[in-house]
Every structure is written in structure tokens, then in C-alpha cells.
Design a protein around this motif. Sequence first.
Motif, PDB file in Angstrom:
ATOM      1  N   LEU A 317       0.966  -1.160   0.140  1.00 50.56           N
ATOM      2  CA  LEU A 317      -0.062   0.085   0.031  1.00 50.56           C
ATOM      3  C   LEU A 317       1.027   1.291   0.063  1.00 50.56           C
ATOM      4  CD1 LEU A 317      -3.056   1.344   0.591  1.00 50.56           C
ATOM      5  CD2 LEU A 317      -2.505   1.168   2.995  1.00 50.56           C
ATOM      6  N   LEU A 318       0.768   2.143  -0.828  1.00 46.33           N
ATOM      7  CA  LEU A 318       1.317   3.418  -0.845  1.00 46.33           C
ATOM      8  C   LEU A 318       0.986   4.491   0.107  1.00 46.33           C
ATOM      9  CD1 LEU A 318       2.082   4.224  -4.675  1.00 46.33           C
ATOM     10  CD2 LEU A 318       3.530   3.961  -2.951  1.00 46.33           C
ATOM     11  N   VAL A 319       1.809   4.716   0.730  1.00 42.98           N
ATOM     12  CA  VAL A 319       1.431   6.063   1.926  1.00 42.98           C
ATOM     13  C   VAL A 319       2.239   7.064   1.670  1.00 42.98           C
ATOM     14  CG1 VAL A 319       1.483   6.569   4.425  1.00 42.98           C
ATOM     15  CG2 VAL A 319       1.173   4.164   3.444  1.00 42.98           C
ATOM     16  N   TRP A 320       1.691   8.239   0.925  1.00 42.38           N
ATOM     17  CA  TRP A 320       2.372   9.349   0.584  1.00 42.38           C
ATOM     18  C   TRP A 320       2.331  10.272   1.905  1.00 42.38           C
ATOM     19  CZ3 TRP A 320       1.900  12.340  -4.545  1.00 42.38           C
ATOM     20  CH2 TRP A 320       2.482  11.547  -5.633  1.00 42.38           C
ATOM     21  N   ASN A 321       3.568  10.268   2.488  1.00 41.00           N
ATOM     22  CA  ASN A 321       3.516  11.037   4.038  1.00 41.00           C
ATOM     23  C   ASN A 321       4.057  12.475   3.655  1.00 41.00           C
ATOM     24  OD1 ASN A 321       3.920  11.376   6.473  1.00 41.00           O
ATOM     25  ND2 ASN A 321       6.048  10.446   6.608  1.00 41.00           N
ATOM     26  N   LYS A 322       4.131  13.396   4.714  1.00 43.78           N
ATOM     27  CA  LYS A 322       4.690  14.821   4.510  1.00 43.78           C
ATOM     28  C   LYS A 322       3.745  15.607   3.774  1.00 43.78           C
ATOM     29  CE  LYS A 322       9.338  13.280   5.512  1.00 43.78           C
ATOM     30  NZ  LYS A 322      10.696  13.793   5.120  1.00 43.78           N
ATOM     31  N   ALA A 326       3.811  19.028   1.594  1.00 42.77           N
ATOM     32  CA  ALA A 326       3.498  19.044  -0.013  1.00 42.77           C
ATOM     33  C   ALA A 326       2.340  19.729  -0.426  1.00 42.77           C
ATOM     34  CB  ALA A 326       3.347  17.650  -0.477  1.00 42.77           C
ATOM     35  N   GLY A 327       1.542  20.328   0.447  1.00 43.11           N
ATOM     36  CA  GLY A 327       0.574  21.053   0.102  1.00 43.11           C
ATOM     37  C   GLY A 327      -0.932  20.304  -0.187  1.00 43.11           C
ATOM     38  N   LEU A 328      -0.661  18.979   0.329  1.00 39.88           N
ATOM     39  CA  LEU A 328      -1.715  18.091  -0.355  1.00 39.88           C
ATOM     40  C   LEU A 328      -2.704  17.903   0.953  1.00 39.88           C
ATOM     41  CD1 LEU A 328       0.396  15.546  -1.968  1.00 39.88           C
ATOM     42  CD2 LEU A 328      -0.790  17.326  -2.977  1.00 39.88           C
ATOM     43  N   GLN A 329      -4.112  17.211   0.675  1.00 40.49           N
ATOM     44  CA  GLN A 329      -4.993  17.052   1.506  1.00 40.49           C
ATOM     45  C   GLN A 329      -4.823  15.307   1.966  1.00 40.49           C
ATOM     46  OE1 GLN A 329      -6.686  19.342   3.453  1.00 40.49           O
ATOM     47  NE2 GLN A 329      -5.379  20.911   2.275  1.00 40.49           N
ATOM     48  N   PRO A 330      -5.390  15.169   3.296  1.00 43.36           N
ATOM     49  CA  PRO A 330      -5.490  13.596   3.504  1.00 43.36           C
ATOM     50  C   PRO A 330      -6.673  12.977   2.572  1.00 43.36           C
ATOM     51  CG  PRO A 330      -5.832  15.108   5.370  1.00 43.36           C
ATOM     52  CD  PRO A 330      -5.615  16.014   4.468  1.00 43.36           C
ATOM     53  N   GLY A 331      -6.425  11.725   2.067  1.00 49.42           N
ATOM     54  CA  GLY A 331      -7.299  11.246   1.548  1.00 49.42           C
ATOM     55  C   GLY A 331      -6.946   9.784   0.911  1.00 49.42           C
ATOM     56  N   ILE A 332      -7.715   9.147   0.248  1.00 46.22           N
ATOM     57  CA  ILE A 332      -7.487   7.469  -0.638  1.00 46.22           C
ATOM     58  C   ILE A 332      -7.549   7.861  -1.922  1.00 46.22           C
ATOM     59  CG2 ILE A 332      -7.892   6.521   1.881  1.00 46.22           C
ATOM     60  CD1 ILE A 332     -10.580   5.883   0.730  1.00 46.22           C
ATOM     61  N   GLU A 333      -7.076   6.967  -2.558  1.00 51.63           N
ATOM     62  CA  GLU A 333      -7.248   6.356  -3.893  1.00 51.63           C
ATOM     63  C   GLU A 333      -7.597   4.870  -4.002  1.00 51.63           C
ATOM     64  OE1 GLU A 333      -3.915   7.749  -6.507  1.00 51.63           O
ATOM     65  OE2 GLU A 333      -4.576   9.785  -6.268  1.00 51.63           O
ATOM     66  N   ARG A 342      -3.665   4.029  -2.291  1.00 55.15           N
ATOM     67  CA  ARG A 342      -2.741   4.818  -1.815  1.00 55.15           C
ATOM     68  C   ARG A 342      -3.626   5.661  -1.028  1.00 55.15           C
ATOM     69  NH1 ARG A 342       0.607   8.208  -6.084  1.00 55.15           N
ATOM     70  NH2 ARG A 342      -1.338   8.310  -7.156  1.00 55.15           N
ATOM     71  N   VAL A 343      -2.747   6.225   0.202  1.00 56.96           N
ATOM     72  CA  VAL A 343      -3.301   6.951   1.347  1.00 56.96           C
ATOM     73  C   VAL A 343      -2.243   8.271   1.424  1.00 56.96           C
ATOM     74  CG1 VAL A 343      -3.979   6.976   3.684  1.00 56.96           C
ATOM     75  CG2 VAL A 343      -4.227   4.817   2.557  1.00 56.96           C
ATOM     76  N   PHE A 344      -2.966   9.294   1.452  1.00 61.30           N
ATOM     77  CA  PHE A 344      -2.331  10.480   1.707  1.00 61.30           C
ATOM     78  C   PHE A 344      -2.469  10.817   3.212  1.00 61.30           C
ATOM     79  CE2 PHE A 344      -3.668  10.487  -2.440  1.00 61.30           C
ATOM     80  CZ  PHE A 344      -2.585  10.837  -3.268  1.00 61.30           C
ATOM     81  N   VAL A 345      -1.373  11.043   3.960  1.00 57.59           N
ATOM     82  CA  VAL A 345      -1.056  11.223   5.521  1.00 57.59           C
ATOM     83  C   VAL A 345       0.028  12.022   5.779  1.00 57.59           C
ATOM     84  CG1 VAL A 345      -1.898   8.736   5.932  1.00 57.59           C
ATOM     85  CG2 VAL A 345       0.802   9.303   6.006  1.00 57.59           C
ATOM     86  N   SER A 346       0.252  12.666   7.041  1.00 55.56           N
ATOM     87  CA  SER A 346       0.984  13.476   7.384  1.00 55.56           C
ATOM     88  C   SER A 346       1.350  12.716   9.080  1.00 55.56           C
ATOM     89  CB  SER A 346       0.734  14.770   7.866  1.00 55.56           C
ATOM     90  OG  SER A 346       1.891  15.594   8.507  1.00 55.56           O
ATOM     91  N   ALA A 347       2.396  12.012   9.125  1.00 56.27           N
ATOM     92  CA  ALA A 347       2.718  11.467  10.306  1.00 56.27           C
ATOM     93  C   ALA A 347       2.851  12.265  11.377  1.00 56.27           C
ATOM     94  CB  ALA A 347       3.964  10.422  10.030  1.00 56.27           C
ATOM     95  N   ARG A 348       3.469  13.388  10.908  1.00 58.59           N
ATOM     96  CA  ARG A 348       4.032  14.510  12.082  1.00 58.59           C
ATOM     97  C   ARG A 348       2.682  15.068  12.684  1.00 58.59           C
ATOM     98  NH1 ARG A 348       4.701  19.787  12.245  1.00 58.59           N
ATOM     99  NH2 ARG A 348       3.957  20.240  10.170  1.00 58.59           N
ATOM    100  N   LEU A 353      -4.163   9.669   9.414  1.00 55.83           N
ATOM    101  CA  LEU A 353      -3.854   8.305   9.926  1.00 55.83           C
ATOM    102  C   LEU A 353      -5.243   7.439  10.227  1.00 55.83           C
ATOM    103  CD1 LEU A 353      -1.269   9.289  12.616  1.00 55.83           C
ATOM    104  CD2 LEU A 353      -0.752   8.314  10.524  1.00 55.83           C
ATOM    105  N   GLU A 354      -6.284   7.842  10.345  1.00 57.41           N
ATOM    106  CA  GLU A 354      -7.355   7.371  10.490  1.00 57.41           C
ATOM    107  C   GLU A 354      -7.831   6.266   9.220  1.00 57.41           C
ATOM    108  OE1 GLU A 354      -9.293   6.044  13.066  1.00 57.41           O
ATOM    109  OE2 GLU A 354      -7.683   6.813  14.068  1.00 57.41           O
ATOM    110  N   LEU A 355      -7.371   7.177   8.031  1.00 58.62           N
ATOM    111  CA  LEU A 355      -7.672   6.631   6.639  1.00 58.62           C
ATOM    112  C   LEU A 355      -6.685   5.529   6.380  1.00 58.62           C
ATOM    113  CD1 LEU A 355      -8.254  10.021   4.616  1.00 58.62           C
ATOM    114  CD2 LEU A 355      -9.988   8.385   5.201  1.00 58.62           C
ATOM    115  N   LEU A 356      -5.600   5.558   6.823  1.00 57.12           N
ATOM    116  CA  LEU A 356      -4.467   4.442   6.966  1.00 57.12           C
ATOM    117  C   LEU A 356      -4.947   3.264   7.616  1.00 57.12           C
ATOM    118  CD1 LEU A 356      -1.786   3.469   5.844  1.00 57.12           C
ATOM    119  CD2 LEU A 356      -0.661   4.756   7.946  1.00 57.12           C
ATOM    120  N   ARG A 357      -5.610   3.560   8.984  1.00 55.00           N
ATOM    121  CA  ARG A 357      -5.896   2.487   9.754  1.00 55.00           C
ATOM    122  C   ARG A 357      -7.280   1.677   8.987  1.00 55.00           C
ATOM    123  NH1 ARG A 357      -4.993   6.622  13.855  1.00 55.00           N
ATOM    124  NH2 ARG A 357      -3.144   5.910  15.255  1.00 55.00           N
TER     125      ARG A 357
END
Length: 380
Positions: A317-322, A326-333, A342-348, A353-357
Motif C-alpha cells: 500500500l502506497l503511503v504518501w507522507n509529509k 507538499a500542500g496536499l490533503q488527506p485522502g485515499i485512492e 494509496r493513502v495521503f497522510v502526515s505522520a507528523r 492516519l485514520e484513513l490509513l488504519r
Amino acid sequence: MLDRPAAAADPQAAVIVCLDFGDDHYEESVEEVVRLVQSAGVRRYTVLKGKRSKPDPRFYAGSGKVAQIRQAAEALNAMYVVFNHALSPAQERNVEKEIIRRVMDRTELILEIFAQRAQTSEGKLQVELAQLEHLSTRLVRGWTHLERQRGGLGKTGGPGETQLELDRRYIATRVKTLKSKLVQLKRQRSVQRRARARREVLSISLVGYTNAGKSTLFNALARAKAYEADQLFATLDTTTRRVWIPEAGDVVVSDTVGFIRDLPHGLVAAFRATLEETVHADLLLHVVDASSPVRDEQAGAVDKVLAEIPAGEAPRLLVWNKIDAAGLQPGIERDQYGRISRVFVSARTGAGLELLRQAIAEFAKTRAATKTDPLPLHTH
């Protein structure tokens, strides 16, 4: 930082040599090697650039550039000269003779960083094995005592045996010992994996380019305190935690060593026992630095190492972090089969993160329903 320094030179100063052979991402490569040198403990440095159509057979950089390197090293009082390239033993030796400084190529630089960062006994064994196997090709460099003959019996060598032969024999013996110890550790890991398999616990491994934020994401998912830092190869030793994820239950999450472009083959081989956690994982979370301008190339470098382990066909599963940087919003593809790819997250910040779970839980449900591994998820 390293052994055999130039007399009275500054051990925290280095000249970095970066030659452009027509690489489309040359500047990004320069930035990366600067970060590698900083990660190795260098505080003062000068970057020397140049263009060539092909490497010089004798000096790699050419005699004129070597003269510039020597001048720069003397001006900075640098102990080391670091090439952002792979040099042959002869090229490395020839440059050292000309500049009277310790020369190291990209492979040796990465090996040095790994040697500094390894914490566990297994990690130290793996790094020592990679270093010895690399050293075996470079034994004659600058060693003035190698011309002397030694006699004697046993460990001191037979009649007329050179010091070089003794060194090679010692390295061969030590390499054999290290490989034997790593085989034992591999067996222990195999027993642990079989125990997890019997309990049907989902195993997840985080993989990705170095400094993509794997350890930060691991800490966020597992509520752990694994070491994390804004530096290359901040984490070497595999860390594993049991995590409870709603709708998925208990899962085992492992944080693995980061990958990098042109990762030394010897390191991949030495760390194979550790990386087998990746090979046998039920799901790989491929963490990508979404803010990096060369994120696609970095993802490709990770895929190349995964194929070498080999873990190229493992579900991932691709996890686009940071995404905050990058100026992106949380989301899934989702892919063409309707699965989350693919999941868009910021670990920081915790965004996404809820979308990743949710994605992990969805994978666990699919796996439990089919009782077999699903088709591999997208790698890009």
C-alpha cells in the motif's frame, strides 16, 4: 569519522566531489550526498562540481580536477575527500596518492554511516560483514607494511607469507564467522514468524526511501518511541510492535531500514536477515516523501531493492507522507478493483492516519475472507 586520517587535518571537514555525467537529477543527487556527509558527522565541507562525458580510467575525475580537489582540501584543512560515485580500488588509491588525504566513495560513505548507527548486536554483525567484504577489495591501499615478508607458524603465517595474505586470510575467517552467526539469527526469526503465523496475526512492514518519515509513522501508528530524526538512515535496526487496529484486531508492525539510490549490494546482502521481515510480511506500507521533487525516482529505488531481497511481489500500500509539506490533503485512492491503493497522510501532524488504519482494516478483511493473499497492490 574514519580511519587513517591526514596528519593535523580536521576530522569534521570534507571535500565532496560530484561529477555530472548527464544525470537528469544531478542537483538532487548533490543535495543527497551532502546530507549523507552531514549524517556521517562532517560539519564543514566544500562541494566541487564538474562535467564529464565518462569517468577517467586513472583518477575517475581527471588529473585537472584532482589538482582542484587537493587545493580545496588544503584550503579547508579537510581530512576526507568524498566522491558521490563508485570508485574502483585503483582509482581510489591513485587519488589518495595525489591529494594526501583519505578518499572514500559513495559505498564507503554509506557503510560508515551504517557502522555509526547500528545499535543491536545483529545490526553490528551485518555492518561489519559488509565492511569486511568491501575492504577485501581494497587491502593494498596506502598500507606501507604490505611489502614486508613474515615467517612463522599458525596465525603468524607460513614461511614467506606476506602481510597482505595474512590480512586476506583473517578477513575470510571473520566473514565466515559473521555469516554463521547471522544464519543462527535468521533461524530465530523464522521461529518467531511461524509462531505469529500460527496465531494468524497480520504482519505489516514499513519500507521506503531513507528520511521518508517511516519511523515517525511507525511511532504514530504504534504509539512507540522509536528514534526519529531529520537525517538519512536515522534508523537501522528493525523495531517491531503489536498494534490494535479497530476491525483488524492485533497486527504486528515493523519499522525497517531505509533504502537509498545505489544502496551498496554488500549491505543489501548483509541485511538480508533483517529485511526478511519485509519478505515475509503480509502487507508492505511503502512510505513515500510526498514533498520530495524526486519522489518517483526514490520510489523506484525502493522497488529495485525490494526486488533484490526479493519482496517485489509482496502486497503493498502506497503511503504518501509529509502531505503538510507538499500542500496536499488527506485522502485515499482506489485501484480498478476498488481496493485502496494509496493513502495521503502526515505522520507528523496525524492527518490521514485514520484513513490509513481504515486501509489496513480493509486489507485484513479481504485477507480473512479469501484465506489467501490478495493480488499485489500498486507499487506506484
